[in-house]
Write a protein that holds these residues in place. Structure first.
Motif, mmCIF file in Angstrom:
data_model
loop_
_atom_site.group_PDB
_atom_site.id
_atom_site.type_symbol
_atom_site.label_atom_id
_atom_site.label_comp_id
_atom_site.label_asym_id
_atom_site.label_seq_id
_atom_site.Cartn_x
_atom_site.Cartn_y
_atom_site.Cartn_z
ATOM 1 N N SER A 44 2.178 -19.039 13.884
ATOM 2 C CA SER A 44 1.198 -17.516 14.665
ATOM 3 C C SER A 44 1.759 -16.553 13.693
ATOM 4 C CB SER A 44 1.585 -17.440 16.043
ATOM 5 O OG SER A 44 0.897 -18.911 17.072
ATOM 6 N N SER A 45 3.622 -16.794 13.765
ATOM 7 C CA SER A 45 4.323 -15.593 12.946
ATOM 8 C C SER A 45 3.624 -16.140 11.204
ATOM 9 C CB SER A 45 5.404 -15.614 13.863
ATOM 10 O OG SER A 45 6.341 -16.531 12.279
ATOM 11 N N TRP A 46 3.596 -16.929 10.946
ATOM 12 C CA TRP A 46 3.690 -17.316 9.478
ATOM 13 C C TRP A 46 2.562 -17.311 9.247
ATOM 14 C CZ3 TRP A 46 5.734 -23.382 9.365
ATOM 15 C CH2 TRP A 46 6.627 -23.097 9.002
ATOM 16 N N PHE A 47 1.607 -17.273 9.682
ATOM 17 C CA PHE A 47 0.030 -15.875 9.610
ATOM 18 C C PHE A 47 -0.608 -14.576 9.603
ATOM 19 C CE2 PHE A 47 -1.521 -20.836 9.992
ATOM 20 C CZ PHE A 47 -2.931 -20.918 9.144
ATOM 21 N N MET A 48 0.565 -14.416 9.979
ATOM 22 C CA MET A 48 0.157 -12.765 10.390
ATOM 23 C C MET A 48 1.121 -12.417 9.077
ATOM 24 S SD MET A 48 -0.099 -10.226 12.238
ATOM 25 C CE MET A 48 -0.499 -10.171 13.947
ATOM 26 N N ALA A 49 2.511 -12.430 9.597
ATOM 27 C CA ALA A 49 3.360 -11.934 8.244
ATOM 28 C C ALA A 49 3.202 -12.547 7.275
ATOM 29 C CB ALA A 49 5.076 -12.635 9.227
ATOM 30 N N CYS A 50 2.302 -14.019 6.431
ATOM 31 C CA CYS A 50 2.061 -14.421 5.210
ATOM 32 C C CYS A 50 1.730 -13.202 4.413
ATOM 33 C CB CYS A 50 1.577 -15.785 5.502
ATOM 34 S SG CYS A 50 -0.274 -15.459 5.841
ATOM 35 N N LEU A 51 0.804 -12.005 4.659
ATOM 36 C CA LEU A 51 0.522 -11.407 3.588
ATOM 37 C C LEU A 51 1.392 -10.691 2.834
ATOM 38 C CD1 LEU A 51 -2.087 -10.112 3.129
ATOM 39 C CD2 LEU A 51 -1.310 -7.583 4.273
ATOM 40 N N GLN A 89 -5.735 -13.110 -7.454
ATOM 41 C CA GLN A 89 -7.322 -14.356 -7.046
ATOM 42 C C GLN A 89 -8.184 -13.039 -6.816
ATOM 43 O OE1 GLN A 89 -7.083 -17.316 -7.024
ATOM 44 N NE2 GLN A 89 -9.252 -17.203 -7.118
ATOM 45 N N PHE A 90 -8.088 -12.473 -6.176
ATOM 46 C CA PHE A 90 -9.667 -11.750 -6.158
ATOM 47 C C PHE A 90 -9.580 -9.933 -5.993
ATOM 48 C CE2 PHE A 90 -8.977 -14.271 -2.770
ATOM 49 C CZ PHE A 90 -9.983 -15.525 -3.009
ATOM 50 N N LEU A 104 -8.806 -3.783 -0.258
ATOM 51 C CA LEU A 104 -9.664 -4.936 1.310
ATOM 52 C C LEU A 104 -8.081 -6.143 1.375
ATOM 53 C CD1 LEU A 104 -12.017 -5.801 -1.136
ATOM 54 C CD2 LEU A 104 -12.075 -4.993 1.045
ATOM 55 N N VAL A 105 -6.611 -5.194 1.084
ATOM 56 C CA VAL A 105 -5.016 -6.428 1.124
ATOM 57 C C VAL A 105 -5.222 -5.932 2.925
ATOM 58 C CG1 VAL A 105 -3.055 -6.027 1.008
ATOM 59 C CG2 VAL A 105 -3.903 -5.656 -1.233
ATOM 60 N N ALA A 106 -5.487 -4.448 2.781
ATOM 61 C CA ALA A 106 -5.112 -4.010 4.221
ATOM 62 C C ALA A 106 -6.336 -4.588 5.680
ATOM 63 C CB ALA A 106 -5.671 -2.744 4.421
ATOM 64 N N THR A 107 -8.262 -5.038 4.560
ATOM 65 C CA THR A 107 -9.119 -5.416 5.567
ATOM 66 C C THR A 107 -8.730 -6.684 5.723
ATOM 67 O OG1 THR A 107 -10.428 -4.295 4.014
ATOM 68 C CG2 THR A 107 -11.493 -5.936 5.045
ATOM 69 N N THR A 108 -8.072 -7.568 4.648
ATOM 70 C CA THR A 108 -7.746 -9.050 4.859
ATOM 71 C C THR A 108 -6.908 -9.413 6.137
ATOM 72 O OG1 THR A 108 -6.013 -9.319 3.689
ATOM 73 C CG2 THR A 108 -7.978 -9.646 2.311
ATOM 74 N N GLN A 109 -6.379 -8.131 6.683
ATOM 75 C CA GLN A 109 -4.996 -7.542 7.293
ATOM 76 C C GLN A 109 -5.829 -8.277 9.096
ATOM 77 O OE1 GLN A 109 -2.583 -9.537 7.515
ATOM 78 N NE2 GLN A 109 -1.117 -9.297 9.274
ATOM 79 N N PHE A 110 -6.457 -6.927 8.376
ATOM 80 C CA PHE A 110 -7.827 -6.650 9.545
ATOM 81 C C PHE A 110 -8.785 -7.726 10.627
ATOM 82 C CE2 PHE A 110 -11.705 -5.811 10.803
ATOM 83 C CZ PHE A 110 -11.880 -4.725 12.242
ATOM 84 N N LEU A 157 -6.508 -3.482 15.090
ATOM 85 C CA LEU A 157 -6.939 -3.007 14.135
ATOM 86 C C LEU A 157 -6.607 -2.914 13.460
ATOM 87 C CD1 LEU A 157 -10.110 -4.320 16.178
ATOM 88 C CD2 LEU A 157 -8.233 -5.734 14.662
ATOM 89 N N GLY A 158 -5.998 -1.178 13.318
ATOM 90 C CA GLY A 158 -5.381 0.480 13.087
ATOM 91 C C GLY A 158 -4.506 0.600 12.154
ATOM 92 N N ALA A 159 -3.627 -1.186 12.254
ATOM 93 C CA ALA A 159 -2.629 -1.183 11.824
ATOM 94 C C ALA A 159 -2.634 -1.205 10.579
ATOM 95 C CB ALA A 159 -1.081 -2.796 13.058
ATOM 96 N N PRO A 160 -3.459 -2.180 10.012
ATOM 97 C CA PRO A 160 -2.721 -2.665 8.357
ATOM 98 C C PRO A 160 -3.590 -1.051 7.518
ATOM 99 C CG PRO A 160 -4.375 -4.049 9.438
ATOM 100 C CD PRO A 160 -3.968 -2.842 10.737
ATOM 101 N N PHE A 161 -4.562 -0.276 8.081
ATOM 102 C CA PHE A 161 -4.814 0.833 7.335
ATOM 103 C C PHE A 161 -3.505 2.219 7.888
ATOM 104 C CE2 PHE A 161 -8.363 -1.700 9.567
ATOM 105 C CZ PHE A 161 -9.099 -1.775 8.017
ATOM 106 N N VAL A 162 -3.037 1.540 8.180
ATOM 107 C CA VAL A 162 -1.840 2.688 8.925
ATOM 108 C C VAL A 162 -0.999 2.415 7.591
ATOM 109 C CG1 VAL A 162 0.456 3.299 10.125
ATOM 110 C CG2 VAL A 162 -1.845 3.490 11.295
ATOM 111 N N GLY A 163 -0.363 1.209 7.224
ATOM 112 C CA GLY A 163 0.636 0.784 6.406
ATOM 113 C C GLY A 163 -0.460 1.285 5.088
ATOM 114 N N ALA A 164 -1.676 1.608 4.920
ATOM 115 C CA ALA A 164 -2.037 1.654 3.830
ATOM 116 C C ALA A 164 -2.175 2.923 3.310
ATOM 117 C CB ALA A 164 -3.656 1.861 3.914
ATOM 118 N N THR A 165 -1.614 3.931 3.685
ATOM 119 C CA THR A 165 -1.068 5.323 3.068
ATOM 120 C C THR A 165 -0.007 5.141 2.391
ATOM 121 O OG1 THR A 165 0.720 5.557 5.600
ATOM 122 C CG2 THR A 165 -2.039 6.170 5.705
#
Length: 562
Positions: free
Chosen positions: A30-37, A137-138, A147-153, A490-498
């Protein structure tokens, strides 16, 4: 009858230890899938991508000349040193570049400092890097970086759905079988996630993988809660997150063996086969089985517990009959109050509001700050990820200490987070002349103090939220707070996108949230989780606590009825 089941299983023994360790292992994938980004989407360095040249000149083009011809200059750093804008190109670059590359004797049509042609965004990029990431790749650069944050979303959306779906499935499917279903499905979805070359499908399978992980640890948590009791139950729940952090620490080692994001997804998916092999030694929830009338299966697990824990002498001769009686009573017994009825307790309303707010803040900052270590440089991802995992472990142990040995655990956790949030601000005070490894070390120090304090409070929230309401509303309080928190997660990745506004902007935002969360958590009025027990010297047959007098139960057995 509840006391009889507790007496046979004991609060904790070798049977529970084996089951708990195996369930804990589910946290690692579970942690691997969350943090693999962190490793599948490393931030590209300046110059590792540029606008893809037109097809006719692509085969034999000169990289330096093409960049010089097509990309505008963002700023002049020093004499004859320029910062190139790799996200945009001159509008007529393709037309003029074809003329230039088709006629080597033709002078280049543009010089870096004197072109006033209209600039337009580049639509396709060329990547030059040793590691094939989802970014290469994309084409997730420039305007597509969000879209990097969107994949984590989408992963976090799966985490939200996983808990809700598991709760519904457990009405008809046993927790143990849901765990097995999650293991098989996680392998399939995880592998597809790495093999799919369509971005939209990649996001979909990320979400499905997260749902499968939710099956494993949500159902596993129900089993652990059922088979343990007393202080051991508290410790089991609190320390569950430690194996998440162990997975985070292991991830850099796993990622170091692979040269592409696709291979890494296979590497974090296939080890779940080991969990499938070990699944046979994970018991089911005896109380869940009895509630559904499956007396024979419950009896099998209880007998196994008695053999392992040495309590066979406590099994009465008519045990099966008693189990049947208990099962019949459990079937007709009303279910615990649904989650929305927790607000009927007026005395707890203020604490419930505070604990919901604290959950939403700390879970966002907890995961957001882990992913934000990408901001401190690609060269230090491995060591920084390990440090982040160790900080989480230390923070959880601090939280465990506050739970077990203090009365004002909420106050101390809140104060720790206020301090941790203020330390995060110190990053702005690091002198600009401090560069390289020293700067990264200081940035990590300011971030990890905060990470540690957040882990402390999150461990208390995970373990002690149910203490704020009456017994019949405990399940509803836990469900309500976790779903609420995962919605805001769900908003955490977009805070990081700042980070596009500056390297320290995300850390400042997370530090501010940590301070706010600390103030809120510190205002919760909770009781001591395990009151101090003192034997009365005058009446030794009784014991006193800081709150009341209670009769000592034979064999120290606690009532596990939920």
């Amino acid at each position: 009858m509840a006391d009889l089941l507790s007496s046979i299983m004991k609060d904790f023994g070798s049977w529970q230890l084996r089951a708990i360790l195996l369930i804990y292992l589910c946290k690692i994938p579970s942690s691997w899938f969350m943090a693999c980004l962190i490793f599948t989407a490393p931030v590209p360095k300046h110059g590792e991508f540029f606008c893809k040249p037109p097809v006719p000149i692509h085969a034999n083009f000169n990289t330096t000349e093409w960049i010089k011809v097509s990309h505008p200059i963002k700023e002049e750093v020093h004499d004859e040193e320029f910062t190139i804008d790799f996200c945009n190109v001159y509008e007529d670059a393709m037309e003029h570049s074809l003329q230039y590359f088709n006629d080597p004797n033709l002078k280049p049509w543009v010089e870096p400092m004197n072109n006033n042609t209209k600039v337009v965004p580049c639509e396709s990029f060329e990547h030059h890097t040793d590691y094939t990431s989802i970014i290469t790749q994309f084409d997730l650069v420039c305007s597509r970086d969000i879209l990097v944050a969107t994949t984590q979303f989408f992963h976090l959306f799966g985490v939200l759905l996983g808990g809700i779906i598991t709760t519904e499935l457990m009405k008809t499917i046993s927790p143990r079988n849901i765990m097995l279903l999650g293991m098989y499905a996680q392998i399939i979805c995880g592998c597809f996630c790495g093999l799919i070359n369509v971005f939209e499908l990649h996001m979909m399978f990320r979400s499905l993988s997260a749902i499968c992980c939710g099956f494993m640890y949500t159902a596993g948590g129900v089993i652990m809660s059922d088979i343990t009791g007393g202080k051991f139950k508290t410790a089991t729940i609190c320390l569950f997150e430690q194996f998440w952090s162990i997975g985070v620490i292991m991830l850099p080692g796993v990622a170091s063996f692979w040269s592409s994001w696709s291979q890494l997804y296979l590497a974090i998916s296939l080890p779940t086969f080991v969990l499938i092999i070990l699944h046979r030694w994970i018991p089911d929830s005896p109380r869940w089985l009895l509630k559904r009338g499956r007396v024979r299966e419950a009896n099998t697990y209880l007998m196994e517990a008695a053999r392992c824990n040495g309590t066979e002498n406590r099994i009465p001769s008519d045990f099966e009959h008693q189990l049947k009686t208990f099962s019949d009573a459990a079937i007709v017994q009303a279910d615990p109050d649904p989650w929305w009825k927790i607000w009927e307790e007026k005395a707890s309303k203020k604490d419930l509001i505070c604990v919901h707010l604290a959950w939403s803040i700390f879970i966002v900052v907890y995961y957001g700050m882990l992913l934000n270590i990408r901001a401190f440089g690609r060269e230090h991802l491995q060591i920084n990820t390990v440090i982040a995992g160790l900080s989480e472990i230390i923070g959880t142990f601090i939280g465990f200490y506050l739970i077990m040995f203090t009365k004002n655990k909420w106050f101390w956790a809140g104060l720790f987070n206020i301090i941790g949030g203020l330390v995060a601000y110190v990053a702005w005070l690091i002198p600009p002349e401090v560069t390289g490894n020293k700067r990264v070390a200081l940035l990590m120090l300011t971030a990890m103090i905060s990470k540690m304090s957040i882990s402390t409070c999150l461990s208390i929230l995970t373990t002690c939220t149910s203490e704020l309401v009456s017994a019949n509303k405990k399940n509803g309080a836990v469900y309500s707070t976790i779903v609420w928190a995962r919605f805001w997660l769900l908003g955490a990745p977009f805070v990081g996108a700042t980070i596009v506004f500056g390297q320290l902007v995300p850390q400042t935002a997370f530090g501010s949230l940590t301070i706010l969360g600390g103030i809120i958590a510190g205002s919760i009025n909770g009781t001591r989780t395990h009151p101090v027990v003192k034997r009365n010297s005058v009446y030794p047959e009784t014991i006193s606590t800081s709150e009341n007098w209670i009769s000592e139960k034979p064999n120290g057995i606690n009532d596990l009825k939920q």
